[in-house]
Structure formats: structure tokens, C-alpha cells
Scaffold this motif. Structure first.
Motif, PDB file in Angstrom:
ATOM      1  N   PHE A 134       0.772  -1.286  -0.256  1.00 60.81           N
ATOM      2  CA  PHE A 134       0.170  -0.170  -0.306  1.00 60.81           C
ATOM      3  C   PHE A 134       1.292   1.019  -0.105  1.00 60.81           C
ATOM      4  O   PHE A 134       1.997   1.149   0.638  1.00 60.81           O
ATOM      5  CB  PHE A 134      -0.961   0.409   1.118  1.00 60.81           C
ATOM      6  CG  PHE A 134      -1.613   1.496   1.281  1.00 60.81           C
ATOM      7  CD1 PHE A 134      -3.174   0.800   1.040  1.00 60.81           C
ATOM      8  CD2 PHE A 134      -1.667   2.449   2.110  1.00 60.81           C
ATOM      9  CE1 PHE A 134      -4.125   2.291   0.368  1.00 60.81           C
ATOM     10  CE2 PHE A 134      -2.748   3.291   1.852  1.00 60.81           C
ATOM     11  CZ  PHE A 134      -3.888   3.613   1.708  1.00 60.81           C
ATOM     12  N   ILE A 135       0.374   1.997  -0.896  1.00 60.89           N
ATOM     13  CA  ILE A 135       1.119   3.204  -0.556  1.00 60.89           C
ATOM     14  C   ILE A 135       0.859   5.047  -1.510  1.00 60.89           C
ATOM     15  O   ILE A 135      -0.409   4.575  -1.721  1.00 60.89           O
ATOM     16  CB  ILE A 135       1.950   3.770  -2.411  1.00 60.89           C
ATOM     17  CG1 ILE A 135       3.516   1.903  -2.493  1.00 60.89           C
ATOM     18  CG2 ILE A 135       2.695   4.406  -2.868  1.00 60.89           C
ATOM     19  CD1 ILE A 135       4.367   1.697  -3.880  1.00 60.89           C
ATOM     20  N   GLY A 136       0.851   5.809  -0.345  1.00 63.31           N
ATOM     21  CA  GLY A 136       0.048   6.627  -0.710  1.00 63.31           C
ATOM     22  C   GLY A 136       1.073   8.069  -1.037  1.00 63.31           C
ATOM     23  O   GLY A 136       2.508   7.595  -0.412  1.00 63.31           O
ATOM     24  N   THR A 137       0.696   9.142  -1.309  1.00 63.39           N
ATOM     25  CA  THR A 137       1.548   9.877  -1.820  1.00 63.39           C
ATOM     26  C   THR A 137       1.567  11.474  -1.849  1.00 63.39           C
ATOM     27  O   THR A 137      -0.124  11.608  -2.124  1.00 63.39           O
ATOM     28  CB  THR A 137       2.114  10.047  -3.347  1.00 63.39           C
ATOM     29  OG1 THR A 137       2.552   8.484  -4.065  1.00 63.39           O
ATOM     30  CG2 THR A 137       2.828  11.060  -3.929  1.00 63.39           C
ATOM     31  N   LEU A 149      -3.347   7.898  -2.658  1.00 60.65           N
ATOM     32  CA  LEU A 149      -3.538   6.363  -1.987  1.00 60.65           C
ATOM     33  C   LEU A 149      -4.002   5.419  -3.625  1.00 60.65           C
ATOM     34  O   LEU A 149      -4.606   5.302  -3.680  1.00 60.65           O
ATOM     35  CB  LEU A 149      -4.781   6.557  -0.659  1.00 60.65           C
ATOM     36  CG  LEU A 149      -4.392   7.492   0.393  1.00 60.65           C
ATOM     37  CD1 LEU A 149      -6.132   7.261   0.546  1.00 60.65           C
ATOM     38  CD2 LEU A 149      -3.512   7.231   0.752  1.00 60.65           C
ATOM     39  N   GLN A 150      -2.851   4.251  -2.720  1.00 60.08           N
ATOM     40  CA  GLN A 150      -3.685   3.061  -3.552  1.00 60.08           C
ATOM     41  C   GLN A 150      -2.775   1.710  -2.915  1.00 60.08           C
ATOM     42  O   GLN A 150      -1.205   2.418  -2.633  1.00 60.08           O
ATOM     43  CB  GLN A 150      -2.485   3.654  -5.170  1.00 60.08           C
ATOM     44  CG  GLN A 150      -0.981   3.489  -5.174  1.00 60.08           C
ATOM     45  CD  GLN A 150      -0.091   3.810  -6.035  1.00 60.08           C
ATOM     46  OE1 GLN A 150      -0.631   2.776  -7.604  1.00 60.08           O
ATOM     47  NE2 GLN A 150       0.834   4.595  -7.004  1.00 60.08           N
ATOM     48  N   LEU A 151      -3.526   0.934  -3.168  1.00 55.21           N
ATOM     49  CA  LEU A 151      -3.078  -0.584  -3.670  1.00 55.21           C
ATOM     50  C   LEU A 151      -2.443  -0.684  -4.501  1.00 55.21           C
ATOM     51  O   LEU A 151      -2.772  -1.739  -4.925  1.00 55.21           O
ATOM     52  CB  LEU A 151      -4.255  -1.453  -3.043  1.00 55.21           C
ATOM     53  CG  LEU A 151      -3.922  -2.907  -2.266  1.00 55.21           C
ATOM     54  CD1 LEU A 151      -2.913  -2.881  -0.708  1.00 55.21           C
ATOM     55  CD2 LEU A 151      -5.487  -3.566  -2.214  1.00 55.21           C
ATOM     56  N   GLN A 418       6.084  -3.900   7.562  1.00 58.15           N
ATOM     57  CA  GLN A 418       6.848  -2.841   7.032  1.00 58.15           C
ATOM     58  C   GLN A 418       6.099  -1.954   6.733  1.00 58.15           C
ATOM     59  O   GLN A 418       5.982  -1.092   6.049  1.00 58.15           O
ATOM     60  CB  GLN A 418       7.618  -3.468   5.872  1.00 58.15           C
ATOM     61  CG  GLN A 418       9.286  -2.463   5.131  1.00 58.15           C
ATOM     62  CD  GLN A 418       9.684  -2.986   4.430  1.00 58.15           C
ATOM     63  OE1 GLN A 418      10.389  -3.974   4.596  1.00 58.15           O
ATOM     64  NE2 GLN A 418       9.196  -2.314   2.766  1.00 58.15           N
ATOM     65  N   ILE A 419       7.238  -1.060   7.806  1.00 57.89           N
ATOM     66  CA  ILE A 419       6.489   1.411   7.165  1.00 57.89           C
ATOM     67  C   ILE A 419       7.616   1.611   6.930  1.00 57.89           C
ATOM     68  O   ILE A 419       8.370   1.579   7.588  1.00 57.89           O
ATOM     69  CB  ILE A 419       5.381   1.459   8.465  1.00 57.89           C
ATOM     70  CG1 ILE A 419       4.261   0.124   9.215  1.00 57.89           C
ATOM     71  CG2 ILE A 419       5.348   2.851   8.202  1.00 57.89           C
ATOM     72  CD1 ILE A 419       4.340   0.628  10.879  1.00 57.89           C
ATOM     73  N   ARG A 420       7.429   2.397   5.415  1.00 59.26           N
ATOM     74  CA  ARG A 420       8.630   2.998   5.423  1.00 59.26           C
ATOM     75  C   ARG A 420       7.847   4.372   4.573  1.00 59.26           C
ATOM     76  O   ARG A 420       6.972   4.775   3.999  1.00 59.26           O
ATOM     77  CB  ARG A 420       9.188   2.495   4.135  1.00 59.26           C
ATOM     78  CG  ARG A 420      10.188   3.308   3.020  1.00 59.26           C
ATOM     79  CD  ARG A 420      10.713   2.468   2.438  1.00 59.26           C
ATOM     80  NE  ARG A 420      11.626   1.388   2.432  1.00 59.26           N
ATOM     81  CZ  ARG A 420      12.082  -0.519   2.487  1.00 59.26           C
ATOM     82  NH1 ARG A 420      11.821  -0.320   0.942  1.00 59.26           N
ATOM     83  NH2 ARG A 420      12.739  -0.995   2.670  1.00 59.26           N
ATOM     84  N   PHE A 446       2.869   0.957   2.963  1.00 59.04           N
ATOM     85  CA  PHE A 446       2.868   0.211   4.196  1.00 59.04           C
ATOM     86  C   PHE A 446       2.789  -1.642   3.639  1.00 59.04           C
ATOM     87  O   PHE A 446       2.384  -2.165   2.348  1.00 59.04           O
ATOM     88  CB  PHE A 446       1.920  -0.332   4.735  1.00 59.04           C
ATOM     89  CG  PHE A 446       1.185   1.126   5.615  1.00 59.04           C
ATOM     90  CD1 PHE A 446       1.798   1.308   7.393  1.00 59.04           C
ATOM     91  CD2 PHE A 446       1.370   2.298   5.398  1.00 59.04           C
ATOM     92  CE1 PHE A 446       1.339   2.323   7.730  1.00 59.04           C
ATOM     93  CE2 PHE A 446       0.753   3.335   5.852  1.00 59.04           C
ATOM     94  CZ  PHE A 446       1.030   3.477   7.768  1.00 59.04           C
ATOM     95  N   LEU A 447       3.687  -2.219   4.267  1.00 59.44           N
ATOM     96  CA  LEU A 447       3.777  -4.146   3.647  1.00 59.44           C
ATOM     97  C   LEU A 447       3.721  -4.567   4.529  1.00 59.44           C
ATOM     98  O   LEU A 447       4.047  -4.655   5.630  1.00 59.44           O
ATOM     99  CB  LEU A 447       5.682  -4.064   3.009  1.00 59.44           C
ATOM    100  CG  LEU A 447       6.049  -3.532   1.707  1.00 59.44           C
ATOM    101  CD1 LEU A 447       7.470  -3.925   1.332  1.00 59.44           C
ATOM    102  CD2 LEU A 447       5.157  -4.072   0.700  1.00 59.44           C
TER     103      LEU A 447
END
Length: 458
Positions: A134-137, A149-151, A418-420, A446-447
């Protein structure tokens, strides 16, 4: 083993009980006669249990023997004593002077279950895993904007050893744009002369980043040079065959050579206009331990195929793209002093030579260069910091150059999550040489991992 111990205990109890029953003594008082009668009845019950356990023990031995018959296995199942219906402690308790006769222990037959999720059946199932990305920008980027926001990807992996000679790996990617087979191939591990053969759809052995899945990257995004010269997120990923072999090397060095042949279709890099328009990839890797804590990994790569995006051009099969690459990785991990401290330094250099037509329909070859350099340091068990510098020309117009700089902070709640966070600055070229746009963005990721997921290439 437990049944044998129980059998021995019961036999000793039986022998002790027989020794206490003086059947020939007719002068015993009435109360003692009642106790003797109760003992005789209990001895009879114990004798029945001993006979039952003996039959079960014999059936167990027969079932374990190579010549076991189905009848012996059924007998073993029918001779099973239901747990809780027989207690050795109640059997050895001394009965009081009473006329009450204890009940005979109940024996129930438990049928054997065939099929189902037995341990042998589970051995035939592959290792199955699921990884969510899951990635947010947030921020400003007008050249290559990303969703807020996107999976980004959900990867399902299935891996198994097929037989003593081969294994299979399949990775299916579910994204917001659809479903695709990221990789699916079989590996033959027992070929003569130490050869290793892979057949299927796979990521090409071209450099380091191209072989790495998204969730295994040390950054949220991919370097600019990957997007500009090597096909973006999917990279050189195609159906084909790969043959690898160890190369004799000087003392202390490990060397491996890989030759691959692909169909010739890899996103924005290669396109097969005819059946014979195949793509080829070559890779040589050299590895050496500098000390017990430090190692060096070097590699050179080459890829060739027909230039993509030339469908309307006459005879597009005459246009080729050649990509050359070199990579270097230095790892430091002091296992004796600090298991959770390590340093990784890596760089990759790329040169692209792409045949195409100029705006004036004149044949030309665009020569573009790109690179990235990154560093990653693990502070402790949970935290990792890193940075990356990018610079790359465009494959279709080498006069356009992008530059980027990133800072990364990663937190590991466990090995399965994992949180990055990543700050990314970009100096991005526009359509005309000299024009550019500045990008300032913050990305977070978020992984999470479920199931058994095999390790990726080292």
C-alpha cells in the motif's frame, strides 16, 4: 512406546493382584472375602484390558511392517481405546470393604479416516504467500504524478519442489489496473555439467534492480534510470529460457554466467514485430568475501531486442535497442558483534543505444546514459535509514536528463510487516531541452506478508 509402558505397568499390577488372592484360605472373615471377590473382578477387568492392548500392539507392529495388510490397519483402528475411559490410577486404588462391583472399562472403536488434510496431503501443496503493498503520495509532481492512495500491488506467490530434478515458482500480481503473471517458471537443477535451466516467464538477469520485486526494494519507488531506460516497474520481463553456469574463477572469487533468450516483448523497451524478433540477455556476476563481515558483488549485463514503439515505421524489425549495464554492491554485516547492524552500498550504470527515426524521418541512434547510487544503514533491529541519487537521460531523446534525490526511513514492526517513508526531490526534464519541472514529494508505504515466501536473489 507409551502403549508398551502402559502394558508393562498393567502386567505388574496383575501379577501383584494375583499374589494377594488366597483362593485356598477358607477361614478368611466375611469382610475379607468381599474384598477378595472385588479384587478378583478387577483382575478380570485388567486381564481384558491387557488382552486388548496386546492385540492393539500386535496390530501396530503389523501396520508398521513392509508386509502390512489393510486388514491389520483396520484392526489397529478398531482396537483403539478411547482416551479417558481407562485410568491406571483408578485401577491401582485399594477398594474398601464394600460389596459394590466396579464397572468394566468402556472400549470404543474409532474408525480410521482416509483422505482429507493429512500430513502427507499437505506435503503436496506448494508454499503459498500473499504480500500487500500500500502506497500513499503527497506533494507536487506534474511530470509523473502518482495517486494519493493506492493498493499498489498484491502479490500471490506459489513455490514448490516438483521432483528431485526441478522446482517451480509462480508470482501473480493483482493491481488497480488488472491482474498479470509477474513470473512463472520451472527450474531444472540437476542438469549435466552443472547447468541450471529456467523456462517460463521471468525477470531478466539484467543488473540488480530489474530482478527485484517491488516489495523487496529498499525504496518505495524505482530509480529514474529504470523508468527511462529499462522499461519502468516491469522492466525486462518476458517469456523465454535462461541457462546459467558457474565459471572458473581465481581463488576466492565466485563467478556465474547467464545467457537468456526471450520472445522479445518487454513494455517500452523491446517489441517483437515478427516471430523471429527474439530478445537476448547476457549477465556475468562475480562475488568475493573481503572479510568475514564484508563482501563485494560485481556484475556486467547486456540486452538486445527490437526497438519498441515503431509499429507505423516501415520495416520496424531493422531497428534495435542495445543496453549495457554494470553494477557494484558492497555489503558489511558484523555477525559477531551486531546482528542487526549492516551497511549496503550499491550503484548501477546504464548505457542505451536505441535505433529510431528522427522527426524528419531520418534513421538515428539515441545514446543515453543513466545511473543511480544508493546507501542503506540498519541502525538496530527495527530502524533503517538510506538515501539515493538518480541521474538519467531519456531513451528516445538523450538531450533530456532527469535528476533526483531521495531520503528513506524504514521501520520493521516484525519480519512480516514494514512501514517506510521517503522524501523525493526531482529535477525533471520537459519536452524541450532546457525546460524542467521541480518535484517535491513525500511517499509512505505499508507492506505486509502472509504465508511462506521464498527468498529473492541475493
Amino acid at each position: 512406546m507409551k502403549r508398551a509402558v502402559m502394558l508393562s505397568a498393567i502386567l505388574s499390577l496383575c501379577s501383584g493382584a494375583h499374589a494377594q488372592v488366597p483362593g485356598s484360605d477358607v477361614s478368611a472373615p466375611p469382610g475379607q472375602e468381599i474384598r477378595m471377590r472385588n479384587l478378583e473382578q478387577q483382575v478380570g477387568t485388567l486381564a481384558e484390558e491387557v488382552a486388548l492392548l496386546r492385540r492393539e500392539l500386535n496390530a501396530l507392529r503389523d501396520a508398521k511392517s513392509p508386509d502390512a495388510t489393510p486388514e491389520s490397519r483396520i484392526l489397529l483402528a478398531s482396537a483403539h481405546v478411547e482416551p479417558g475411559t481407562f485410568s491406571s490410577s483408578s485401577a491401582i486404588a485399594a477398594p474398601e470393604a464394600t460389596a459394590q462391583v466396579p464397572q468394566t472399562a468402556e472400549v470404543s472403536a474409532q474408525p480410521q479416516t482416509f483422505g482429507g488434510a493429512t500430513s502427507n496431503a499437505k506435503l503436496l501443496n506448494p508454499d503459498i504467500s500473499l504480500i500487500g503493498d500500500f502506497i500513499g503520495t503527497a506533494g507536487h509532481n506534474t511530470v509523473s504524478p502518482s495517486p494519493s492512495l493506492q493498493l499498489h500491488e498484491t502479490e500471490v506467490g506459489m513455490q514448490a519442489i516438483i521432483d528431485p530434478y526441478s522446482r517451480a515458482d509462480a508470482f501473480i500480481s493483482f493491481g488497480e489496473t488488472g491482474v498479470s503473471v509477474e513470473e512463472g517458471y520451472i527450474t531444472f537443477t540437476s542438469l549435466p555439467a552443472g547447468l541450471l535451466l529456467k523456462v517460463g516467464k521471468m525477470r531478466a538477469e539484467f543488473g540488480k534492480v530489474n530482478t527485484t520485486h517491488n516489495h523487496a526494494l529498499p525504496w518505495i519507488d524505482r530509480p529514474l534510470v529504470t523508468n527511462n531506460l529499462v522499461g519502468g516497474e516491469d522492466g525486462i520481463d518476458d517469456a523465454g529460457m535462461s541457462l546459467s553456469h558457474f565459471i572458473p574463477a581465481p581463488k576466492g572469487w565466485f563467478m556465474e554466467g547467464t545467457a537468456q533468450v526471450y520472445r522479445g516483448d518487454s513494455d517500452d523497451v523491446f517489441t517483437a514485430y515478427r516471430r523471429q524478433d527474439l530478445g537476448v540477455v547476457g549477465h556475468i556476476r562475480a562475488y568475493r568475501d573481503l572479510s568475514e563481515s564484508t563482501n563485494l558483488d560485481l556484475g556486467v549485463s547486456y540486452a538486445r531486442g527490437n526497438s519498441a514503439g515503431l509499429v507505423t515505421v516501415p520495416n520496424p524489425s531493422a531497428f534495435f535497442t542495445n543496453i549495457y549495464a554494470g553494477d557494484a554492491t558492497l555489503r558489511w554485516k558484523p555477525l559477531r558483534r551486531a546482528v542487526y547492524k549492516n551497511l549496503l552500498l550499491r550503484t548501477e550504470l546504464f548505457w542505451s543505444a536505441r535505433d529510431q527515426l528522427s522527426p524528419l524521418n531520418i534513421f538515428q541512434t539515441q545514446h543515453a546514459f543513466g545511473m543511480y547510487a544508493s546507501g542503506e544503514y540498519r541502525l538496530n533491529r527495527r530502524w533503517t535509514v538510506g538515501g539515493r541519487f538518480d541521474r538519467s537521460g531519456h531513451a528516445t531523446n538523450a538531450n533530456l536528463t532527469d535528476t533526483g534525490l531521495s531520503g528513506i526511513l524504514t521501520y520493521w514492526p516484525s519480519e512480516f510487516s514494514q512501514i517506510r517513508g521517503q522524501y523525493r526531490f526531482g529535477h525533471l526534464a520537459l519536452a524541450n531541452p532546457g525546460d524542467f519541472s521541480l518535484a517535491n514529494e513525500f511517499l509512505f508505504q505499508f507492506l505486509f506478508v502472509m504465508g511462506a515466501h521464498g527468498a529473492h536473489p541475493f
